[in-house]
Write an enzyme that holds these catalytic residues in place. Structure first.
Site, mmCIF file in Angstrom:
data_model
loop_
_atom_site.group_PDB
_atom_site.id
_atom_site.type_symbol
_atom_site.label_atom_id
_atom_site.label_comp_id
_atom_site.label_asym_id
_atom_site.label_seq_id
_atom_site.Cartn_x
_atom_site.Cartn_y
_atom_site.Cartn_z
ATOM 1 N N ASP A 33 106.923 -48.869 -42.231
ATOM 2 C CA ASP A 33 107.488 -47.974 -43.239
ATOM 3 C C ASP A 33 107.638 -48.673 -44.595
ATOM 4 O OD1 ASP A 33 108.540 -45.690 -44.279
ATOM 5 O OD2 ASP A 33 110.466 -45.818 -43.245
ATOM 6 N N HIS A 50 99.294 -47.808 -49.270
ATOM 7 C CA HIS A 50 98.780 -47.765 -47.895
ATOM 8 C C HIS A 50 97.677 -48.818 -47.708
ATOM 9 C CE1 HIS A 50 101.252 -44.429 -46.836
ATOM 10 N NE2 HIS A 50 100.644 -43.554 -47.626
ATOM 11 N N LEU A 144 94.870 -58.490 -25.636
ATOM 12 C CA LEU A 144 95.924 -57.671 -26.257
ATOM 13 C C LEU A 144 95.626 -56.173 -26.140
ATOM 14 C CD1 LEU A 144 98.390 -57.307 -28.265
ATOM 15 C CD2 LEU A 144 96.706 -57.507 -30.106
HETATM 16 C C1 FPP Z 1 104.970 -45.178 -43.944
HETATM 17 O O1 FPP Z 1 105.174 -45.494 -45.291
HETATM 18 C C2 FPP Z 1 103.597 -45.468 -43.577
HETATM 19 C C3 FPP Z 1 102.689 -44.540 -43.202
HETATM 20 C C4 FPP Z 1 103.016 -43.094 -43.135
HETATM 21 C C5 FPP Z 1 101.311 -44.918 -42.864
HETATM 22 C C6 FPP Z 1 101.111 -46.274 -42.291
HETATM 23 C C7 FPP Z 1 99.690 -46.612 -42.422
HETATM 24 C C8 FPP Z 1 99.159 -47.829 -42.706
HETATM 25 C C9 FPP Z 1 99.968 -49.053 -42.793
HETATM 26 C C10 FPP Z 1 97.692 -48.020 -42.964
HETATM 27 C C11 FPP Z 1 96.734 -47.156 -42.234
HETATM 28 C C12 FPP Z 1 96.666 -47.401 -40.784
HETATM 29 C C13 FPP Z 1 95.629 -47.976 -40.138
HETATM 30 C C14 FPP Z 1 95.607 -48.041 -38.658
HETATM 31 C C15 FPP Z 1 94.503 -48.551 -40.852
HETATM 32 P P1 FPP Z 1 105.619 -44.340 -46.298
HETATM 33 O O2 FPP Z 1 104.408 -43.883 -47.042
HETATM 34 O O3 FPP Z 1 106.361 -43.277 -45.556
HETATM 35 O O4 FPP Z 1 106.565 -45.161 -47.222
HETATM 36 P P2 FPP Z 1 107.787 -44.605 -48.061
HETATM 37 O O5 FPP Z 1 108.833 -44.179 -47.063
HETATM 38 O O6 FPP Z 1 108.196 -45.779 -48.862
HETATM 39 O O7 FPP Z 1 107.262 -43.476 -48.902
#
Ligand code: FPP
Length: 254
Positions: A33, A50, A144
């Protein structure tokens, strides 16, 4: 983790505490997150956040594999994430595609077994085919277990398990009285793997957000106050060290 590596977090500890450092979780789950807030902080687009988060993801997978941890589950895209803007959804879908295309050779060579948790049927065709191919290509691997949640919701996973079990009973292949907690576990995406031992959610938020509700029943939780793109291998080691020091009672009085 090796004792010598864990010790750096607890210099001067005696032999009893030192023994605790060797308690590694068998299964780590991570809610990655804070990408959005990281992007805002750096005055970048959310897709850049991201993208940076994906770099963290690569490092954390590598480190988990190096430590010999058995299972790693990552929340990449929830069933609720479709509600985000079309631009952000498209960016995430592209990153997922890029990630599998660029990492699959290395992961396969490292004997990593990939499993996708979630409804692949609801994904765009390219993503669906790539994820299915990654699972197929690594299905005989014995290293893994890398579980990546894409279009995932935990309640939906449990409903799916209930339907599968109901069908077995309906067809006379399973007796109603023979259904146990293990039966349910055996019908989740993580079948064959242990429950989650350590659950990490970055960015300081303290919610489960419909992630692995059944598997997290006795997990230990840590909430490092760093945004996912800033989460380092050192911060991960710190969470593992915290886990090693927790006393787990599983409901009993010790
Ligand atoms: C939460 O941060 C994160 C996500 C919704 C996406 C997580 C994805 C990745 C780390 C990369 C893509 C995945 C792969 C497998 C390549 P948020 O956007 O909700 O953060 P915020 O709460 O600060 O807005």
């Amino acid at each position: 983790m090796l004792l010598k590596d864990m010790k750096k977090f607890f210099p001067g500890k005696g032999p009893r505490e030192a023994a605790d450092f060797e308690k590694l979780p068998a299964h780590v789950a991570i809610i990655m997150d804070g990408n959005g807030r990281w992007a805002k902080k750096h005055k970048l687009s959310v897709s850049k956040g991201h993208r940076q988060g994906t770099e963290t993801l690569r490092e954390i997978i590598r480190h988990t594999d190096d430590l010999g941890i058995g299972s790693l589950s990552l929340y990449a895209f929830s069933t609720e994430n479709w509600k985000r803007s079309p631009e952000e959804v498209a960016a995430l879908m592209q990153l997922i595609l890029d990630f599998f295309r660029s990492e699959i050779d290395e992961l396969d060579a490292k004997n990593v077994r990939i499993r996708i948790m979630g409804d692949k049927g609801g994904l765009p065709e390219k993503q669906r085919d790539t994820l299915i191919e990654a699972e197929r290509r690594t299905e005989k691997n014995t290293g893994l277990n890398l579980n990546i949640a894409v279009n995932y919701g935990s309640r939906a996973e449990i409903v799916l398990a209930a339907k599968e079990i109901a069908l077995l009973v309906k067809n006379g292949e399973l007796q109603l009285n023979a259904i146990t907690e293990q039966t349910v576990s055996d019908h989740l995406y993580t079948r064959g793997q242990p429950d989650v031992d350590l659950m990490i959610r970055t960015s300081g938020e303290m919610r489960l957000s419909n992630f692995m509700l059944y598997q997290n029943a006795y997990a230990e939780f840590t909430f490092p106050a760093v945004l996912w793109p800033d989460f380092t291998v050192e911060a991960y080691d710190q969470a593992l060290a915290t886990f090693a020091h927790r006393q787990r009672r599983f409901g009993a009085r010790l």
